[in-house]
Scaffold this motif. Sequence first.
Motif, PDB file in Angstrom:
ATOM      1  N   ASN A   1       3.285  -3.674   3.296  1.00 40.77           N
ATOM      2  CA  ASN A   1       3.191  -4.771   4.346  1.00 40.77           C
ATOM      3  C   ASN A   1       2.688  -3.937   5.672  1.00 40.77           C
ATOM      4  O   ASN A   1       1.921  -4.117   6.200  1.00 40.77           O
ATOM      5  CB  ASN A   1       4.287  -5.569   4.780  1.00 40.77           C
ATOM      6  CG  ASN A   1       4.596  -6.477   3.777  1.00 40.77           C
ATOM      7  OD1 ASN A   1       3.727  -6.765   2.741  1.00 40.77           O
ATOM      8  ND2 ASN A   1       5.679  -6.912   3.715  1.00 40.77           N
ATOM      9  N   TYR A   2       3.350  -2.644   5.740  1.00 39.08           N
ATOM     10  CA  TYR A   2       3.155  -1.853   7.021  1.00 39.08           C
ATOM     11  C   TYR A   2       1.684  -1.382   6.720  1.00 39.08           C
ATOM     12  O   TYR A   2       0.798  -1.207   7.770  1.00 39.08           O
ATOM     13  CB  TYR A   2       4.056  -0.679   6.959  1.00 39.08           C
ATOM     14  CG  TYR A   2       3.753   0.170   8.166  1.00 39.08           C
ATOM     15  CD1 TYR A   2       4.160   0.176   9.410  1.00 39.08           C
ATOM     16  CD2 TYR A   2       3.071   1.635   7.599  1.00 39.08           C
ATOM     17  CE1 TYR A   2       3.427   0.814  10.446  1.00 39.08           C
ATOM     18  CE2 TYR A   2       2.775   2.568   8.608  1.00 39.08           C
ATOM     19  CZ  TYR A   2       3.082   2.254  10.064  1.00 39.08           C
ATOM     20  OH  TYR A   2       2.641   3.368  10.842  1.00 39.08           O
ATOM     21  N   ILE A   3       1.342  -0.555   5.563  1.00 37.91           N
ATOM     22  CA  ILE A   3      -0.046   0.224   5.447  1.00 37.91           C
ATOM     23  C   ILE A   3      -1.060  -0.820   5.244  1.00 37.91           C
ATOM     24  O   ILE A   3      -2.269  -0.817   5.770  1.00 37.91           O
ATOM     25  CB  ILE A   3       0.088   0.926   4.139  1.00 37.91           C
ATOM     26  CG1 ILE A   3       1.252   2.092   4.243  1.00 37.91           C
ATOM     27  CG2 ILE A   3      -1.221   1.658   3.601  1.00 37.91           C
ATOM     28  CD1 ILE A   3       1.500   2.935   3.007  1.00 37.91           C
ATOM     29  N   GLU A   4      -0.931  -2.111   5.056  1.00 33.90           N
ATOM     30  CA  GLU A   4      -1.970  -3.339   4.884  1.00 33.90           C
ATOM     31  C   GLU A   4      -2.839  -3.465   6.399  1.00 33.90           C
ATOM     32  O   GLU A   4      -3.995  -3.487   6.298  1.00 33.90           O
ATOM     33  CB  GLU A   4      -1.592  -4.460   4.554  1.00 33.90           C
ATOM     34  CG  GLU A   4      -1.379  -4.767   2.927  1.00 33.90           C
ATOM     35  CD  GLU A   4      -0.889  -5.936   2.416  1.00 33.90           C
ATOM     36  OE1 GLU A   4      -1.429  -6.522   1.398  1.00 33.90           O
ATOM     37  OE2 GLU A   4      -0.011  -6.535   3.149  1.00 33.90           O
ATOM     38  N   LYS A   5      -2.003  -3.028   7.230  1.00 39.25           N
ATOM     39  CA  LYS A   5      -2.459  -3.281   8.704  1.00 39.25           C
ATOM     40  C   LYS A   5      -3.288  -2.061   9.005  1.00 39.25           C
ATOM     41  O   LYS A   5      -4.302  -2.181  10.025  1.00 39.25           O
ATOM     42  CB  LYS A   5      -1.334  -3.193   9.673  1.00 39.25           C
ATOM     43  CG  LYS A   5      -0.313  -4.149   9.682  1.00 39.25           C
ATOM     44  CD  LYS A   5       0.619  -4.287  10.770  1.00 39.25           C
ATOM     45  CE  LYS A   5       1.570  -3.231  10.414  1.00 39.25           C
ATOM     46  NZ  LYS A   5       2.699  -2.938  11.434  1.00 39.25           N
ATOM     47  N   TYR A   6      -3.300  -0.907   8.123  1.00 41.20           N
ATOM     48  CA  TYR A   6      -4.529   0.191   8.227  1.00 41.20           C
ATOM     49  C   TYR A   6      -5.136   0.521   7.062  1.00 41.20           C
ATOM     50  O   TYR A   6      -5.715   1.574   7.030  1.00 41.20           O
ATOM     51  CB  TYR A   6      -3.554   1.587   8.815  1.00 41.20           C
ATOM     52  CG  TYR A   6      -2.381   1.326   9.913  1.00 41.20           C
ATOM     53  CD1 TYR A   6      -3.074   1.484  11.210  1.00 41.20           C
ATOM     54  CD2 TYR A   6      -1.368   0.851   9.522  1.00 41.20           C
ATOM     55  CE1 TYR A   6      -2.290   1.377  12.323  1.00 41.20           C
ATOM     56  CE2 TYR A   6      -0.221   0.611  10.527  1.00 41.20           C
ATOM     57  CZ  TYR A   6      -0.588   1.015  11.963  1.00 41.20           C
ATOM     58  OH  TYR A   6       0.100   0.710  13.092  1.00 41.20           O
TER      59      TYR A   6
END
Length: 419
Positions: A179-184
Amino acid sequence: MQTIRGTKDILPNEIQDWQKLYTEALKILNLYNYHEIRTPIIEPTELFTKGIGHTTDIINKEMYSFIDQSNRNITLRPEGTASIARAFISNKLYKTSNIQRLWYMGPMFRYERPQNGRQRQFHQIGIECIGSNSPMADIEVIKIAHIILQKLKCPKYKIEINSIGNQKEREKYKQVLINYIEKYKDEIDIDSKKRLYTNPLRILDSKNINTQKILKDAPCISQYLEKESKENFELVCEHLHLLKIPYLVNRRLVRGLDYYNYTAFEIINQNLDNKQTICGGGRYDNLIQKLGGPNTPGVGWAIGIERLILLINKNKKNISKEARFYIITQGSKAKKKAWDLIHLLEINNIKFHLDLSSSSFQKQIKKANKNNTKGCLILGDQEIDNNTITIKWLHEYYQETILYTNIIKYLQIKSKIQI
């Protein structure tokens, strides 16, 4: 004819480093009641796909696999732990003892870009403590790795440790990390994009500078560990501190194989051009059951031998002369007498090199100088007639002639050789 790219001959002038490593490790591991085991280089491919995990780089990119004449899928082993686990199951070692302490040394095979200290055929020495879920076992294996590296005078390394929790905790953390990495997603490197939904923990290992910047504020797995995982890890840290073994907690540390849980650790060198892992390991409590064996926990590590030897040799300053004697003969009687001399040297454990040429004394002495020799033991017509032997000390630049019957006692006193 040349060697295949990624393979290397280990030459006679290099092999003494390998022998020393084996000998020193054997002494230490014997003290800790670890027993050597040797498994086949080839194994069923399924052993690794099942044990290591389908989403790892080893399985997807690096294995040397082929179909044999019996139509079986065979793989050259890419690592040692899965083979040890297979041997533990197939030989029913769990019936002989609750705890199995095993160690191995041998070649592994991975199709990777060859680099300094790491070839496509490379060698590892490793240990596995099978049968205990106690954190004491984790501490023992880390302590042994530290002792071996200290004994071999391995310079400037650091031990990094982390807890990657159990499967339930890890699955929860994986989703949070995704979920965190999906933003980047558009900013991370290509390999990390491929791993995002298959093996997101491996993204933490990325060497890409931009990806590491993005990960700086990523959540840590330690935030998702429950009581048992935290207590186990705290105990490992507490005992390492008690043993005065320096370590660093690295919350980003993960291992590249799916079978790890709880304690994970690496030993990083700080003396080669680029920082590299020389030892990696951790706990694997589910591997043996996953491969069809009983529910048996384990913990272990592997050291890359080429990389370790490279590191040790870079730190060497002086290479000492070997205490070996060069036997020089001239004439048929002297050549016959040489066998009696060799017998005396053998039974007294004194190293020697017999010159097999028919060259002159001077040429034989020149060869002795090139062969890292301590001194020459000379037998000629005059020595045979007088029952004497001449000893020429090459580094002290003098020679003496003594009674042949006194040769062993003389060598022991003059060169301080221990019998």
